[in-house]
Design a protein around this motif. Structure first.
Motif, PDB file in Angstrom:
ATOM      1  N   GLN A  93      11.380   2.471   2.680  1.00 53.54           N
ATOM      2  CA  GLN A  93      11.088   1.113   3.133  1.00 53.54           C
ATOM      3  C   GLN A  93      10.458   0.293   2.022  1.00 53.54           C
ATOM      4  O   GLN A  93      10.768  -0.891   1.840  1.00 53.54           O
ATOM      5  N   ASN A  94       9.549   0.930   1.278  1.00 48.05           N
ATOM      6  CA  ASN A  94       8.893   0.245   0.166  1.00 48.05           C
ATOM      7  C   ASN A  94       9.909  -0.198  -0.879  1.00 48.05           C
ATOM      8  O   ASN A  94       9.877  -1.334  -1.368  1.00 48.05           O
ATOM      9  N   THR A  95      10.847   0.691  -1.221  1.00 43.18           N
ATOM     10  CA  THR A  95      11.869   0.377  -2.215  1.00 43.18           C
ATOM     11  C   THR A  95      12.756  -0.776  -1.758  1.00 43.18           C
ATOM     12  O   THR A  95      13.041  -1.709  -2.524  1.00 43.18           O
ATOM     13  N   MET A  96      13.174  -0.746  -0.499  1.00 44.42           N
ATOM     14  CA  MET A  96      14.076  -1.793  -0.003  1.00 44.42           C
ATOM     15  C   MET A  96      13.386  -3.141   0.128  1.00 44.42           C
ATOM     16  O   MET A  96      14.015  -4.188  -0.058  1.00 44.42           O
ATOM     17  N   THR A 149      12.402  -4.816  -9.341  1.00 41.89           N
ATOM     18  CA  THR A 149      13.736  -5.381  -9.115  1.00 41.89           C
ATOM     19  C   THR A 149      13.956  -6.749  -9.751  1.00 41.89           C
ATOM     20  O   THR A 149      15.097  -7.206  -9.846  1.00 41.89           O
ATOM     21  N   GLY A 150      12.888  -7.423 -10.151  1.00 39.61           N
ATOM     22  CA  GLY A 150      13.030  -8.770 -10.693  1.00 39.61           C
ATOM     23  C   GLY A 150      13.239  -9.834  -9.635  1.00 39.61           C
ATOM     24  O   GLY A 150      13.515 -10.991  -9.960  1.00 39.61           O
ATOM     25  N   LYS A 151      13.100  -9.467  -8.355  1.00 35.82           N
ATOM     26  CA  LYS A 151      13.282 -10.444  -7.281  1.00 35.82           C
ATOM     27  C   LYS A 151      12.046 -11.349  -7.161  1.00 35.82           C
ATOM     28  O   LYS A 151      10.922 -10.948  -7.434  1.00 35.82           O
ATOM     29  N   GLN A 152      12.288 -12.578  -6.709  1.00 39.70           N
ATOM     30  CA  GLN A 152      11.265 -13.624  -6.704  1.00 39.70           C
ATOM     31  C   GLN A 152      10.148 -13.339  -5.697  1.00 39.70           C
ATOM     32  O   GLN A 152      10.398 -12.940  -4.563  1.00 39.70           O
ATOM     33  N   VAL A 153       8.911 -13.596  -6.154  1.00 39.51           N
ATOM     34  CA  VAL A 153       7.731 -13.454  -5.300  1.00 39.51           C
ATOM     35  C   VAL A 153       6.828 -14.664  -5.489  1.00 39.51           C
ATOM     36  O   VAL A 153       6.644 -15.147  -6.616  1.00 39.51           O
ATOM     37  N   ARG A 154       6.273 -15.143  -4.385  1.00 42.80           N
ATOM     38  CA  ARG A 154       5.256 -16.189  -4.432  1.00 42.80           C
ATOM     39  C   ARG A 154       4.018 -15.667  -3.705  1.00 42.80           C
ATOM     40  O   ARG A 154       4.115 -15.164  -2.587  1.00 42.80           O
ATOM     41  N   ILE A 155       2.849 -15.793  -4.352  1.00 45.90           N
ATOM     42  CA  ILE A 155       1.597 -15.349  -3.747  1.00 45.90           C
ATOM     43  C   ILE A 155       0.694 -16.561  -3.536  1.00 45.90           C
ATOM     44  O   ILE A 155       0.463 -17.351  -4.455  1.00 45.90           O
ATOM     45  N   PHE A 169       0.807  -1.225   0.000  1.00 48.92           N
ATOM     46  CA  PHE A 169       0.000   0.000   0.000  1.00 48.92           C
ATOM     47  C   PHE A 169       0.840   1.275   0.000  1.00 48.92           C
ATOM     48  O   PHE A 169       0.397   2.310  -0.499  1.00 48.92           O
ATOM     49  N   SER A 170       2.074   1.218   0.532  1.00 49.49           N
ATOM     50  CA  SER A 170       2.886   2.439   0.569  1.00 49.49           C
ATOM     51  C   SER A 170       3.404   2.840  -0.810  1.00 49.49           C
ATOM     52  O   SER A 170       3.970   3.921  -0.989  1.00 49.49           O
ATOM     53  N   LYS A 171       3.169   1.980  -1.804  1.00 50.78           N
ATOM     54  CA  LYS A 171       3.538   2.297  -3.183  1.00 50.78           C
ATOM     55  C   LYS A 171       2.569   3.328  -3.771  1.00 50.78           C
ATOM     56  O   LYS A 171       2.900   4.014  -4.743  1.00 50.78           O
ATOM     57  N   TYR A 172       1.386   3.460  -3.179  1.00 49.18           N
ATOM     58  CA  TYR A 172       0.320   4.307  -3.717  1.00 49.18           C
ATOM     59  C   TYR A 172      -0.008   5.423  -2.720  1.00 49.18           C
ATOM     60  O   TYR A 172      -0.420   5.152  -1.585  1.00 49.18           O
ATOM     61  N   SER A 173       0.152   6.666  -3.141  1.00 50.79           N
ATOM     62  CA  SER A 173       0.125   7.797  -2.214  1.00 50.79           C
ATOM     63  C   SER A 173      -1.218   7.964  -1.499  1.00 50.79           C
ATOM     64  O   SER A 173      -1.253   8.191  -0.289  1.00 50.79           O
ATOM     65  N   GLU A 174      -2.334   7.853  -2.224  1.00 50.93           N
ATOM     66  CA  GLU A 174      -3.638   8.041  -1.577  1.00 50.93           C
ATOM     67  C   GLU A 174      -3.950   6.885  -0.635  1.00 50.93           C
ATOM     68  O   GLU A 174      -4.483   7.085   0.463  1.00 50.93           O
ATOM     69  N   LEU A 175      -3.611   5.680  -1.058  1.00 48.77           N
ATOM     70  CA  LEU A 175      -3.840   4.507  -0.214  1.00 48.77           C
ATOM     71  C   LEU A 175      -2.955   4.573   1.026  1.00 48.77           C
ATOM     72  O   LEU A 175      -3.397   4.267   2.144  1.00 48.77           O
TER      73      LEU A 175
END
Length: 321
Positions: free
Chosen positions: A169-172, A235-241, A128-134
């Protein structure tokens, strides 16, 4: 050597806060007013830190002295609850946040493989911190419950320093080598219910709600794309949802670890967490995450139909506004 368990725990906590020793020694030299060599001798456990030095270090690195004492008790597992002020941050608040950001930066710069796991009853901060209004709406929820005045959403002013720190924090968080999310089926309903609540008591305007709704829908698109590619687009880093199969999970908790560092977190007060670097606590939290994954459905690079159903349901939830 000073092998008292409390002193050993202190040195362990200091090292965890800043794994790069030369940076740590320089920082602590300024904090306690000693030479770098004198600090090195203390870190090598050749001579002990004096009490006033321990107090200064604990304050600077946000180490709980109560938690250190608790390490002697088998049934007492130490946690820390950090409560920065997001609307009117003082110097201590900024130092607290900056210290955590610097810790994450040091961990990432170390080149070690970083793994993170999140069980999320609501949208996690690194999304959510990626989106300013949210982001601002989450801060408003914290604001509403932290202060009795119940001011309107439109009257809230979020300081630039808070926005910048959340952005950092969001970027890292996108630079960890492996990240797993286990999402609740009601992931967006909890946000929608909060928005409708504030609307019903006339603390937020329709124009603001419309902006938040746009961010919510964009964040769903972002998560859906991530579930298709299996990586953070930044970043291309791995994510599993994963999606919980047959239950809703109201509590959010997570962990971050490398081969020699372990931290577990339990979400509290919308924007903060109680944290622990205790290994027993970490293993318990990680085992819970593993257990929940085993009963959840992977929708990353798999289960295309179920993935579509899940995200379409989240869009329907948002469109209740």
């Amino acid at each position: 050597m000073y092998s008292h368990p409390i002193y050993t725990a202190l040195l362990s906590e200091i090292t965890k806060k800043c794994p790069t020793k030369y940076k740590l020694a320089n920082q602590l030299a300024n904090v306690v007013g000693l030479s770098t060599e004198a600090v090195y001798r203390r870190l090598r456990d050749e001579i002990p830190f004096k009490f006033h030095e321990i107090a200064a270090i604990a304050r600077y690195l946000n180490i709980s002295l109560d938690a250190l004492i608790g390490t002697e008790l088998n049934k007492s597992q130490p946690f820390q609850l950090k409560l920065p002020n997001f609307i009117s941050p003082g110097e201590d608040d900024i130092i607290m946040i900056d210290t955590f950001i610097e810790f994450l930066r040091t961990l990432i710069d170390s080149g070690k493989n970083i793994e993170a796991g999140h069980v999320a009853g609501t949208l996690p901060q690194d999304i959510f911190s990626k989106y300013s209004e949210l982001r601002d709406f989450y801060i408003y929820k914290w604001y509403y419950y932290s202060y009795p005045q119940h001011r309107r959403y439109e009257d809230m002013i979020v300081p630039d320093i808070v926005k910048k720190n959340l952005d950092k924090q969001n970027t890292m968080s996108k630079k960890y080598h492996r990240t797993s999310y286990i999402f609740d089926n009601e992931l967006y309903n909890t946000i929608v219910d909060s928005i409708l609540f504030f609307k019903n008591i006339r603390l937020i305007d329709d124009s603001s709600i419309a902006k938040i709704k746009v961010d919510m829908l964009e964040s769903i698109d972002y998560l859906e794309k991530m579930s298709i590619t299996g990586m953070f687009e930044e970043t291309g880093k791995q994510v599993r949802i994963y999606v919980l199969n047959d239950m809703n999970h109201t509590m959010s908790f997570s962990y971050i670890c490398t081969d020699d560092f372990k931290m577990s977190m339990i979400k509290a007060f919308f924007l903060t967490s109680v944290t622990s670097t205790n290994e027993k606590v970490f293993e318990t939290v990680k085992e819970w995450v593993r257990s929940i994954i085993s009963t959840s459905m992977l929708i990353t690079e798999a289960n295309e139909r179920q993935r579509q159903i899940y995200f379409e349901q989240q869009r329907k939830n948002v469109n209740r506004i």
